[in-house]
Design an enzyme around this catalytic site. Structure first.
Site, PDB file in Angstrom:
ATOM      1  N   LYS A  93       3.437 -14.899   4.564  1.00 17.83           N
ATOM      2  CA  LYS A  93       3.654 -15.805   3.430  1.00 17.83           C
ATOM      3  C   LYS A  93       5.157 -15.850   3.175  1.00 17.83           C
ATOM      4  O   LYS A  93       5.672 -15.579   2.080  1.00 17.83           O
ATOM      5  CB  LYS A  93       2.862 -15.278   2.212  1.00 17.83           C
ATOM      6  CG  LYS A  93       2.836 -16.200   1.013  1.00 17.83           C
ATOM      7  CD  LYS A  93       1.988 -17.437   1.205  1.00 17.83           C
ATOM      8  CE  LYS A  93       2.087 -18.333  -0.028  1.00 17.83           C
ATOM      9  NZ  LYS A  93       1.610 -19.706   0.237  1.00 17.83           N
ATOM     10  N   ASP A 104      -6.278  -6.420   5.167  1.00 21.70           N
ATOM     11  CA  ASP A 104      -7.427  -5.866   4.441  1.00 21.70           C
ATOM     12  C   ASP A 104      -8.304  -7.007   3.913  1.00 21.70           C
ATOM     13  O   ASP A 104      -9.530  -7.022   4.094  1.00 21.70           O
ATOM     14  CB  ASP A 104      -6.901  -4.987   3.289  1.00 21.70           C
ATOM     15  CG  ASP A 104      -7.926  -3.994   2.784  1.00 21.70           C
ATOM     16  OD1 ASP A 104      -9.011  -3.894   3.374  1.00 21.70           O
ATOM     17  OD2 ASP A 104      -7.641  -3.311   1.783  1.00 21.70           O
ATOM     18  N   ASP A 107      -2.575 -17.794   3.011  1.00 17.67           N
ATOM     19  CA  ASP A 107      -3.518 -18.430   2.083  1.00 17.67           C
ATOM     20  C   ASP A 107      -4.270 -19.572   2.779  1.00 17.67           C
ATOM     21  O   ASP A 107      -5.491 -19.664   2.707  1.00 17.67           O
ATOM     22  CB  ASP A 107      -2.802 -18.899   0.803  1.00 17.67           C
ATOM     23  CG  ASP A 107      -1.516 -19.675   1.074  1.00 17.67           C
ATOM     24  OD1 ASP A 107      -1.060 -19.728   2.235  1.00 17.67           O
ATOM     25  OD2 ASP A 107      -0.965 -20.252   0.115  1.00 17.67           O
ATOM     26  N   ASP A 141     -12.077  -8.555   5.399  1.00 20.89           N
ATOM     27  CA  ASP A 141     -13.263  -8.543   4.534  1.00 20.89           C
ATOM     28  C   ASP A 141     -13.838  -9.952   4.395  1.00 20.89           C
ATOM     29  O   ASP A 141     -15.056 -10.151   4.416  1.00 20.89           O
ATOM     30  CB  ASP A 141     -12.920  -7.994   3.141  1.00 20.89           C
ATOM     31  CG  ASP A 141     -12.981  -6.460   3.083  1.00 20.89           C
ATOM     32  OD1 ASP A 141     -12.644  -5.822   4.091  1.00 20.89           O
ATOM     33  OD2 ASP A 141     -13.370  -5.918   2.034  1.00 20.89           O
ATOM     34  N   TYR A 176       0.810  -1.222   0.000  1.00 20.26           N
ATOM     35  CA  TYR A 176       0.000   0.000   0.000  1.00 20.26           C
ATOM     36  C   TYR A 176       0.846   1.276   0.000  1.00 20.26           C
ATOM     37  O   TYR A 176       0.324   2.360   0.215  1.00 20.26           O
ATOM     38  CB  TYR A 176      -0.956   0.004   1.209  1.00 20.26           C
ATOM     39  CG  TYR A 176      -2.174  -0.866   1.003  1.00 20.26           C
ATOM     40  CD1 TYR A 176      -2.043  -2.241   0.797  1.00 20.26           C
ATOM     41  CD2 TYR A 176      -3.462  -0.342   0.999  1.00 20.26           C
ATOM     42  CE1 TYR A 176      -3.143  -3.043   0.600  1.00 20.26           C
ATOM     43  CE2 TYR A 176      -4.576  -1.139   0.804  1.00 20.26           C
ATOM     44  CZ  TYR A 176      -4.399  -2.486   0.606  1.00 20.26           C
ATOM     45  OH  TYR A 176      -5.501  -3.282   0.403  1.00 20.26           O
TER      46      TYR A 176
HETATM   47  N1  GGG Z   1     -14.346   3.070   5.087  1.00 21.41           N
HETATM   48  C1  GGG Z   1     -13.382   2.319   4.465  1.00 21.41           C
HETATM   49  C2  GGG Z   1     -13.235   2.516   2.986  1.00 21.41           C
HETATM   50  O1  GGG Z   1     -13.665   3.480   2.412  1.00 21.41           O
HETATM   51  N2  GGG Z   1     -12.628   1.527   2.393  1.00 21.41           N
HETATM   52  C3  GGG Z   1     -12.330   1.528   1.010  1.00 21.41           C
HETATM   53  C4  GGG Z   1     -10.979   1.004   0.716  1.00 21.41           C
HETATM   54  O2  GGG Z   1     -10.659   0.786  -0.428  1.00 21.41           O
HETATM   55  N3  GGG Z   1     -10.155   0.779   1.715  1.00 21.41           N
HETATM   56  C5  GGG Z   1      -8.829   0.323   1.556  1.00 21.41           C
HETATM   57  C6  GGG Z   1      -8.169   0.154   2.889  1.00 21.41           C
HETATM   58  O3  GGG Z   1      -8.852   0.020   3.905  1.00 21.41           O
HETATM   59  O4  GGG Z   1      -6.952   0.149   2.948  1.00 21.41           O
END
Ligand code: GGG
Length: 327
Positions: free
Chosen positions: A168, A224, A200, A228, A121
């Protein structure tokens, strides 16, 4: 004492769920807030050419804490720099199942402690030649140590027994090798028990036996994605709050994004955003009030009204008002 809170709704359903969380905070009679709103996201970029205006950065930097809604197409230009503005190194993402909801895995109670500053990131991408692009993954001992220390401390302070280090390192030998060896050294310094898991395989185990996990310390992208995935186990992204913790400041946001498919319809689930406000209260030292908000959300999740993502037909406002009634 009045706490200044930066409020940045962002894009899509962020415009609907952020006011819901503010309304809940305003209903807490024992804490005084002053809310200062800032603009960010796709719409402000279209208008001004900038997704995160300097004024919004300053509002977040000067506030005691920030509530952020959602980022759309400009996520990389909004949420990543905002996390930087508040000096956040740890993204805390609890994934819990709630009584009464039809969850895939009703015994889930996991907290992801996601490294929040580096990994893939950092935005170091290039086009080498046409059809060939690269991405640089940055892992440092310092950031790995910070997140591991935070994760082990979090587990101890919150009564969680098991800490798992996700990695990993068998493939990303240099980068995740460093992440893993640094996190293991932190555990050994503390005399703490821990497990390690290849990320994984961990994804599969989370789907099949989430009850075996408590706190999972992860590199950035893994945190991330695995959080999710775990949202899917407990009823969806409308239920996962998060805290971006820094040394002196913090930002609270739902894990979900801007959900353009339902934006503007008034049906977004405000639970994740309101639970993020509960985390904000706790961060400011109002544990009792944070607990009250969480209990009120839990009660509404159990008995309704519910938004369509949870099988109901209520709107954002009806759910928010029900939470406030419970308070
Ligand atoms: N409220 C969280 C949001 O807008 N997430 C969108 C997103 O792409 N987040 C990437 C991350 O959390 O690093």
């Amino acid at each position: 004492m009045t706490h200044e809170i930066a409020v940045i709704p962002g894009d899509g359903i962020g415009q609907e769920v952020t006011p819901a969380a503010v309304k809940v905070l305003e209903a807490i009679e024992t804490v005084d807030f002053e809310f200062v709103e800032g603009e960010a996201g796709d719409a402000v970029k279209d208008e001004t050419g900038e997704a995160l205006p300097q004024e919004t950065r300053e509002i977040a930097a000067d506030a005691d804490a920030t509530l952020f809604g959602a980022a759309g197409e400009t996520a990389a230009d909004v949420i990543l720099p905002l996390r930087d503005v508040v000096g956040s190194f740890a993204n805390v993402r609890p994934a819990r199942s709630y009584p009464g909801l039809d969850a895939v895995q009703p015994d889930t109670d996991i907290v992801f402690i996601r490294e929040n500053t580096e990994g893939v990131y950092t935005g170091i991408e290039s086009e080498i030649t046409e059809g060939v692009r690269t991405l640089t993954r940055v892992i440092t001992a310092e950031a790995s140590r910070d997140i591991a220390e935070y994760g082990f401390d979090y587990a101890k302070q919150n009564g969680y027994e098991d800490v798992t280090i996700a990695h990993k390192a068998n493939v990303m030998r240099q980068t995740d090798g460093l992440f893993l060896e640094t996190a293991e050294a932190v555990a050994e310094d503390r005399g703490a028990d821990y497990d390690t898991a290849l990320m994984d395989a961990l994804a599969m185990h989370l789907v099949m036996t989430p009850e075996e996990y408590d706190v999972i310390v992860c590199p950035n992208l893994a945190g991330d994605m695995l959080s999710d995935l775990s949202a899917g186990l407990v009823g969806g992204l409308g239920l996962l709050p998060s805290a971006n913790i820094g040394e002196e400041n913090a930002l609270f946001e739902p894990v979900h994004g801007s959900a353009p498919d339902i934006a503007g319809k008034g049906v977004a689930n405000p639970s994740a955003m309101i639970l993020s406000a509960a985390m904000l209260l706790e961060h400011l030292g109002y544990d009792e009030e944070g607990d009250q908000v969480r209990t009120a959300v839990e009660s509404v999740l159990e008995s309704g009204p519910r938004t369509p993502d949870l099988g109901g037909d209520a709107g954002t406002t009806a759910v928010t008002d029900a939470v406030i009634d419970e308070l």
